[in-house]
Design a protein around this motif. Structure first.
Motif, PDB file in Angstrom:
ATOM      1  N   LEU A  76       0.819  -1.217   0.000  1.00  0.00           N
ATOM      2  CA  LEU A  76       0.000   0.000   0.000  1.00  0.00           C
ATOM      3  C   LEU A  76       0.848   1.260   0.000  1.00  0.00           C
ATOM      4  O   LEU A  76       0.320   2.364   0.021  1.00  0.00           O
ATOM      5  CB  LEU A  76      -0.927   0.008   1.221  1.00  0.00           C
ATOM      6  N   GLU A  77       2.173   1.089   0.050  1.00  0.00           N
ATOM      7  CA  GLU A  77       3.107   2.233   0.035  1.00  0.00           C
ATOM      8  C   GLU A  77       2.792   3.221   1.158  1.00  0.00           C
ATOM      9  O   GLU A  77       2.624   4.419   0.946  1.00  0.00           O
ATOM     10  CB  GLU A  77       3.085   2.926  -1.328  1.00  0.00           C
ATOM     11  N   ILE A  78       2.637   2.676   2.345  1.00  0.00           N
ATOM     12  CA  ILE A  78       2.354   3.529   3.497  1.00  0.00           C
ATOM     13  C   ILE A  78       3.660   4.130   4.016  1.00  0.00           C
ATOM     14  O   ILE A  78       4.683   3.454   4.102  1.00  0.00           O
ATOM     15  CB  ILE A  78       1.654   2.709   4.606  1.00  0.00           C
ATOM     16  N   GLU A  79       3.610   5.453   4.325  1.00  0.00           N
ATOM     17  CA  GLU A  79       4.820   6.118   4.827  1.00  0.00           C
ATOM     18  C   GLU A  79       4.934   5.887   6.332  1.00  0.00           C
ATOM     19  O   GLU A  79       4.429   6.655   7.152  1.00  0.00           O
ATOM     20  CB  GLU A  79       4.755   7.618   4.538  1.00  0.00           C
ATOM     21  N   VAL A  80       5.610   4.816   6.670  1.00  0.00           N
ATOM     22  CA  VAL A  80       5.716   4.439   8.079  1.00  0.00           C
ATOM     23  C   VAL A  80       6.767   5.278   8.797  1.00  0.00           C
ATOM     24  O   VAL A  80       7.851   5.502   8.264  1.00  0.00           O
ATOM     25  CB  VAL A  80       6.067   2.950   8.213  1.00  0.00           C
ATOM     26  N   GLU A  81       6.436   5.779   9.955  1.00  0.00           N
ATOM     27  CA  GLU A  81       7.426   6.515  10.767  1.00  0.00           C
ATOM     28  C   GLU A  81       8.061   5.601  11.795  1.00  0.00           C
ATOM     29  O   GLU A  81       9.240   5.712  12.095  1.00  0.00           O
ATOM     30  CB  GLU A  81       6.746   7.693  11.465  1.00  0.00           C
ATOM     31  N   SER A  82       7.234   4.705  12.372  1.00  0.00           N
ATOM     32  CA  SER A  82       7.830   3.733  13.277  1.00  0.00           C
ATOM     33  C   SER A  82       6.994   2.468  13.273  1.00  0.00           C
ATOM     34  O   SER A  82       5.782   2.500  13.061  1.00  0.00           O
ATOM     35  CB  SER A  82       7.935   4.300  14.694  1.00  0.00           C
ATOM     36  N   PHE A  83       7.695   1.374  13.512  1.00  0.00           N
ATOM     37  CA  PHE A  83       7.042   0.070  13.558  1.00  0.00           C
ATOM     38  C   PHE A  83       7.665  -0.634  14.748  1.00  0.00           C
ATOM     39  O   PHE A  83       8.855  -0.940  14.740  1.00  0.00           O
ATOM     40  CB  PHE A  83       7.334  -0.694  12.259  1.00  0.00           C
ATOM     41  N   GLU A  84       6.852  -0.831  15.770  1.00  0.00           N
ATOM     42  CA  GLU A  84       7.450  -1.255  17.028  1.00  0.00           C
ATOM     43  C   GLU A  84       6.757  -2.510  17.542  1.00  0.00           C
ATOM     44  O   GLU A  84       5.531  -2.608  17.529  1.00  0.00           O
ATOM     45  CB  GLU A  84       7.259  -0.112  18.044  1.00  0.00           C
ATOM     46  N   ILE A  85       7.586  -3.466  17.943  1.00  0.00           N
ATOM     47  CA  ILE A  85       7.016  -4.683  18.511  1.00  0.00           C
ATOM     48  C   ILE A  85       7.282  -4.676  20.007  1.00  0.00           C
ATOM     49  O   ILE A  85       8.415  -4.429  20.445  1.00  0.00           O
ATOM     50  CB  ILE A  85       7.638  -5.928  17.866  1.00  0.00           C
ATOM     51  N   GLY A  86       6.251  -4.899  20.805  1.00  0.00           N
ATOM     52  CA  GLY A  86       6.444  -4.871  22.254  1.00  0.00           C
ATOM     53  C   GLY A  86       5.435  -5.753  22.954  1.00  0.00           C
ATOM     54  O   GLY A  86       4.915  -6.690  22.363  1.00  0.00           O
ATOM     55  N   ALA A  87       5.217  -5.435  24.207  1.00  0.00           N
ATOM     56  CA  ALA A  87       4.259  -6.218  24.982  1.00  0.00           C
ATOM     57  C   ALA A  87       3.480  -5.273  25.884  1.00  0.00           C
ATOM     58  O   ALA A  87       3.984  -4.205  26.251  1.00  0.00           O
ATOM     59  CB  ALA A  87       4.972  -7.260  25.827  1.00  0.00           C
ATOM     60  N   THR A  88       2.272  -5.672  26.226  1.00  0.00           N
ATOM     61  CA  THR A  88       1.515  -4.856  27.166  1.00  0.00           C
ATOM     62  C   THR A  88       2.169  -4.954  28.534  1.00  0.00           C
ATOM     63  O   THR A  88       2.783  -5.969  28.872  1.00  0.00           O
ATOM     64  CB  THR A  88       0.059  -5.353  27.295  1.00  0.00           C
ATOM     65  N   SER A  89       2.007  -3.914  29.321  1.00  0.00           N
ATOM     66  CA  SER A  89       2.540  -3.944  30.679  1.00  0.00           C
ATOM     67  C   SER A  89       1.371  -4.089  31.628  1.00  0.00           C
ATOM     68  O   SER A  89       0.212  -4.068  31.216  1.00  0.00           O
ATOM     69  CB  SER A  89       3.283  -2.645  30.974  1.00  0.00           C
ATOM     70  N   LEU A  90       1.695  -4.216  32.914  1.00  0.00           N
ATOM     71  CA  LEU A  90       0.638  -4.284  33.910  1.00  0.00           C
ATOM     72  C   LEU A  90      -0.139  -2.975  33.907  1.00  0.00           C
ATOM     73  O   LEU A  90      -1.313  -2.932  34.229  1.00  0.00           O
ATOM     74  CB  LEU A  90       1.239  -4.565  35.288  1.00  0.00           C
ATOM     75  N   GLU A  91       0.566  -1.925  33.511  1.00  0.00           N
ATOM     76  CA  GLU A  91      -0.087  -0.626  33.457  1.00  0.00           C
ATOM     77  C   GLU A  91      -1.243  -0.633  32.468  1.00  0.00           C
ATOM     78  O   GLU A  91      -2.324  -0.127  32.754  1.00  0.00           O
ATOM     79  CB  GLU A  91       0.930   0.441  33.043  1.00  0.00           C
ATOM     80  N   ASP A  92      -0.993  -1.241  31.282  1.00  0.00           N
ATOM     81  CA  ASP A  92      -2.077  -1.346  30.304  1.00  0.00           C
ATOM     82  C   ASP A  92      -3.225  -2.147  30.902  1.00  0.00           C
ATOM     83  O   ASP A  92      -4.389  -1.803  30.748  1.00  0.00           O
ATOM     84  CB  ASP A  92      -1.584  -2.037  29.025  1.00  0.00           C
ATOM     85  N   LEU A  93      -2.829  -3.212  31.586  1.00  0.00           N
ATOM     86  CA  LEU A  93      -3.841  -4.049  32.220  1.00  0.00           C
ATOM     87  C   LEU A  93      -4.650  -3.223  33.208  1.00  0.00           C
ATOM     88  O   LEU A  93      -5.873  -3.249  33.224  1.00  0.00           O
ATOM     89  CB  LEU A  93      -3.167  -5.220  32.940  1.00  0.00           C
ATOM     90  N   PHE A  94      -3.928  -2.476  34.039  1.00  0.00           N
ATOM     91  CA  PHE A  94      -4.545  -1.649  35.067  1.00  0.00           C
ATOM     92  C   PHE A  94      -5.511  -0.651  34.420  1.00  0.00           C
ATOM     93  O   PHE A  94      -6.669  -0.558  34.792  1.00  0.00           O
ATOM     94  CB  PHE A  94      -3.442  -0.938  35.844  1.00  0.00           C
ATOM     95  N   LEU A  95      -5.012   0.043  33.431  1.00  0.00           N
ATOM     96  CA  LEU A  95      -5.846   1.058  32.799  1.00  0.00           C
ATOM     97  C   LEU A  95      -7.048   0.446  32.103  1.00  0.00           C
ATOM     98  O   LEU A  95      -8.161   0.943  32.201  1.00  0.00           O
ATOM     99  CB  LEU A  95      -5.023   1.865  31.787  1.00  0.00           C
ATOM    100  N   ARG A  96      -6.810  -0.699  31.407  1.00  0.00           N
ATOM    101  CA  ARG A  96      -7.919  -1.334  30.711  1.00  0.00           C
ATOM    102  C   ARG A  96      -8.938  -1.877  31.698  1.00  0.00           C
ATOM    103  O   ARG A  96     -10.135  -1.714  31.536  1.00  0.00           O
ATOM    104  CB  ARG A  96      -7.403  -2.470  29.807  1.00  0.00           C
ATOM    105  N   ALA A  97      -8.398  -2.505  32.736  1.00  0.00           N
ATOM    106  CA  ALA A  97      -9.284  -3.100  33.740  1.00  0.00           C
ATOM    107  C   ALA A  97     -10.160  -2.022  34.368  1.00  0.00           C
ATOM    108  O   ALA A  97     -11.364  -2.203  34.538  1.00  0.00           O
ATOM    109  CB  ALA A  97      -8.465  -3.798  34.814  1.00  0.00           C
ATOM    110  N   VAL A  98      -9.542  -0.916  34.710  1.00  0.00           N
ATOM    111  CA  VAL A  98     -10.265   0.143  35.386  1.00  0.00           C
ATOM    112  C   VAL A  98     -11.295   0.785  34.470  1.00  0.00           C
ATOM    113  O   VAL A  98     -12.422   1.040  34.867  1.00  0.00           O
ATOM    114  CB  VAL A  98      -9.271   1.195  35.928  1.00  0.00           C
ATOM    115  N   SER A  99     -10.932   1.004  33.205  1.00  0.00           N
ATOM    116  CA  SER A  99     -11.906   1.653  32.321  1.00  0.00           C
ATOM    117  C   SER A  99     -13.021   0.680  31.944  1.00  0.00           C
ATOM    118  O   SER A  99     -14.161   1.079  31.743  1.00  0.00           O
ATOM    119  CB  SER A  99     -11.220   2.193  31.063  1.00  0.00           C
ATOM    120  N   ALA A 100     -12.692  -0.610  31.883  1.00  0.00           N
ATOM    121  CA  ALA A 100     -13.725  -1.590  31.551  1.00  0.00           C
ATOM    122  C   ALA A 100     -14.665  -1.795  32.738  1.00  0.00           C
ATOM    123  O   ALA A 100     -15.867  -1.952  32.559  1.00  0.00           O
ATOM    124  CB  ALA A 100     -13.088  -2.923  31.163  1.00  0.00           C
ATOM    125  N   GLY A 101     -14.083  -1.810  33.947  1.00  0.00           N
ATOM    126  CA  GLY A 101     -14.903  -2.058  35.124  1.00  0.00           C
ATOM    127  C   GLY A 101     -15.811  -0.882  35.353  1.00  0.00           C
ATOM    128  O   GLY A 101     -16.876  -0.938  35.867  1.00  0.00           O
TER     129      GLY A 101
END
Lengths: 256, 302, 68
Positions: B277-302
């Protein structure tokens, strides 16, 4: 050392450090000695105020008994106000600041917490009234050559019981209410109302503790206890016990 | 064998339910963090555990001892510790020690020991009224441990402190961990990762997740790919949701984030599309969720 | 009895009480933080010094904030 004694000592130390132990007894002493002095100099005071010497002589000199009773009634008005204002925050203040939590999170009985405060209040009250009455007695002795120490002390003791009852109400309110000014106001208003109703209803209110004030006076004037004295003492003691029980129950609920 | 068992703990204030049915255990010797946003019911929970508040229903059972008064084996530090300002630091600690039932001699010895420990020896004679916030917090810790409690309960022990004070208190907690079990509350995830072995995340009076911190991190560690790019075709991004390797997709202002099941599959598939698709990528990053993501998701979902 | 004959020693204790009250009120005022006093400290100095007996009493009862 038992926990109660520890709490009691803390209260006493606190009252010493914030000068309650000095200023409250001194105010009572001042009240106690003012009366004999003003009575003694009343003729001169009147003359200086322009009343003719003959007329001044016609005004009867009050008896020693009357002077003591007058001292007592001043403890009743000014003294009551002083106590209500200085004890209104005794629990409310600690709850407001959070220091009550620091004590109550330790294995302390709520009953000890309340009664140690009550005991410290009572000590100051007794000391203040006794000192005031000793002052009156001393001046009666010096100015009128009248030895009335024992009458002054005994009537003071009866009067102090009324003040201690009012302090117990302040203590209970201090567990229930947050605003210190409101606590003092309700305490004083309660005392005033009870006295008023007692006067108005007469016989129907024979049991009213506010009659202790009159009984204290009678102790001096008739040099004998009135018929109701012991009944009143008993009722007042029972009321104090009830107030302390209520305050203990209230203190259990005061920490949200 | 647990030190404490909490079953069906509920606290209502009038019509408002502050704590709504908690079940958990505290293992002796471990450090348990109670994590949640403000108003989650953390303080109410801790106050019930420390015997200051009566639960509306539910039980708190100490299996450690047959103490009549649980306050005797607990040390508690409130969120805003308040002292008697007219006392000196030493007087207050000795008072607290004796209240907790130590004899005069023990109390005096323990007071000196704890003063030394929290670094207040030099200021011990001064009136508490003149102490700084950090000093008060350390004095608060000192009074909580003075009677060698089996369980140390700390309510937001580092929240109100500056970075320096925070360091000091965390360091003290780390030392105290060696001698006692700690339960503390916080709304900052970083504190949890730094010091505790177990965590309970709660929100609106309920527990959202709980368990061993490493296991929680592992369970909730999901691979993700974060892409930042300019000319992203919206239809393509939305279409990614249908791909088998995508678990969850979040669009951001400058790109998108996908939680994926299979990283290598996702990576090659995404990179191929980007090239096609010839997308102009600025960054492509592989990582993992942290407990923080869990915390934030859990709290907003709850 | 005339005014000149008044035994001023009789009044000495009253005066002493007032002085002591005044001094401890000022000591307390001096030690206290600004935040622990209701109203301005300077105002209380005037009240305590200028109003006999009642000044210090007012300070002790309503001038101090309950500090625990």
């Amino acid at each position: 050392m038992s926990a109660w004694l520890l709490l009691f000592r803390k209260e006493m130390l606190e009252s010493a450090r914030n000068f309650k132990w000095i200023w409250i007894p001194l105010v009572f002493l001042a009240l106690g000695i003012t009366n004999p002095i003003t009575t003694y100099f009343m003729p001169e005071i009147l003359q200086a105020g322009g009343v003719a010497a003959e007329a001044a002589k016609l005004i009867p000199t009050p008896t020693s008994e009357e002077i003591i009773v007058k001292s007592l009634s001043q403890y009743g008005t000014l003294g009551m106000l002083v106590f209500a204002l200085s004890f209104m925050g005794i629990v409310a203040g600690e709850r407001q600041s959070g220091s009550a939590i620091m004590v109550l999170v330790k294995p302390v009985s709520y009953g000890h917490y309340i009664t140690s405060k009550w005991a410290a209040m009572t000590c100051i009250t007794l000391a203040a009234v006794t000192l005031g009455q000793l002052g009156t007695g001393y001046y009666m002795n010096v100015l009128f050559d009248d030895n009335v120490y024992s009458e002054a002390l005994v009537s003071g003791l009866v009067y102090a019981l009324w003040l201690i009852l009012l302090n117990s109400i302040t203590l209970l309110l201090s567990c229930l209410m947050k605003a210190p000014a409101g606590i003092a106001f309700v305490s004083v208003a309660f005392a005033a109302l009870l006295s008023l109703v007692t006067q108005l209803l007469g016989d129907a209110m024979r049991w009213s503790p506010s009659r202790l004030t009159a009984e204290a006076g009678r102790l001096v004037e008739d040099s004998g206890a009135g018929d109701d004295l012991w009944l009143l003492v008993l009722i007042t003691a029972a009321l104090i016990a009830i107030l302390l029980t209520l305050a203990t129950a209230a203190s259990r609920r005061m920490l949200r | 064998m647990s030190l404490l068992e909490v079953t069906g703990l509920v606290k209502k204030f009038g019509v408002q339910t502050a704590v709504d049915g908690l079940n958990f255990e505290i293992t002796p010797g471990r450090c348990l963090a109670l994590l949640g946003p403000n108003g989650a019911g953390k303080t109410t929970t801790l106050r019930m555990l420390s015997g200051l508040l009566e639960p509306t229903s539910g039980t708190i059972r100490f299996t450690g001892g047959s103490e009549k008064d649980i306050r005797g084996i607990i040390g508690y530090l409130p969120q805003y510790p308040a002292f008697f300002n007219w006392m000196s630091g030493r007087e207050f600690l000795s008072f607290a020690a004796k209240l907790a039932g130590l004899s005069g001699k023990e109390a005096a010895a323990r007071t000196e020991e704890v003063l030394e420990r929290v670094g207040l020896k030099e200021s011990a004679k001064r009136r508490i009224g003149g102490y700084s916030g950090g000093m008060k917090q350390r004095l608060g810790l000192a009074q909580a441990v003075i009677h060698r409690p089996k369980l140390l309960i700390l309510d937001e022990p580092v929240s109100a402190l500056d970075p320096q004070g925070r360091r000091e208190v965390l360091e003290l907690m780390r030392e105290m961990k060696r001698e006692t079990t700690i339960l503390f509350s916080t709304h900052v995830l970083h504190d949890v990762e730094e010091i505790s072995e177990e965590a309970i995340i709660m929100d609106k009076g309920r527990i959202i997740v709980q368990g061993d911190l490493q296991k929680l991190l592992y369970d909730h560690e999901q691979p993700l790919i974060r892409v930042k790019a300019r000319n992203l075709p919206i239809e393509w991004v939305r279409g990614l949701r249908k791909e088998p390797f995508v678990r969850e997709l979040n669009e951001t202002s400058d790109g998108f984030t996908v939680l994926v099941t299979d990283v290598s599959l996702a990576r090659s598939s995404l990179l191929r599309s980007i090239a096609d698709l010839e997308i102009e990528v600025e960054s492509f990053e592989i990582g993992a969720t942290s407990l923080e993501d869990l915390f934030l998701r859990a709290v907003s979902a709850g | 009895m005339k005014w000149q004959d008044v035994n001023w020693e009789l009044f000495a204790p009253l005066i002493a009480i007032q002085v002591v009250l005044l001094i401890i009120a000022l000591i307390d005022l001096g030690r206290r933080d600004k935040d622990a006093v209701r109203g301005s400290k300077l105002l209380w100095v005037f009240v305590v010094v200028l109003v006999n007996l009642i000044g210090p009493v007012l300070y002790f009862t309503v001038g101090r904030k309950n500090e625990s």
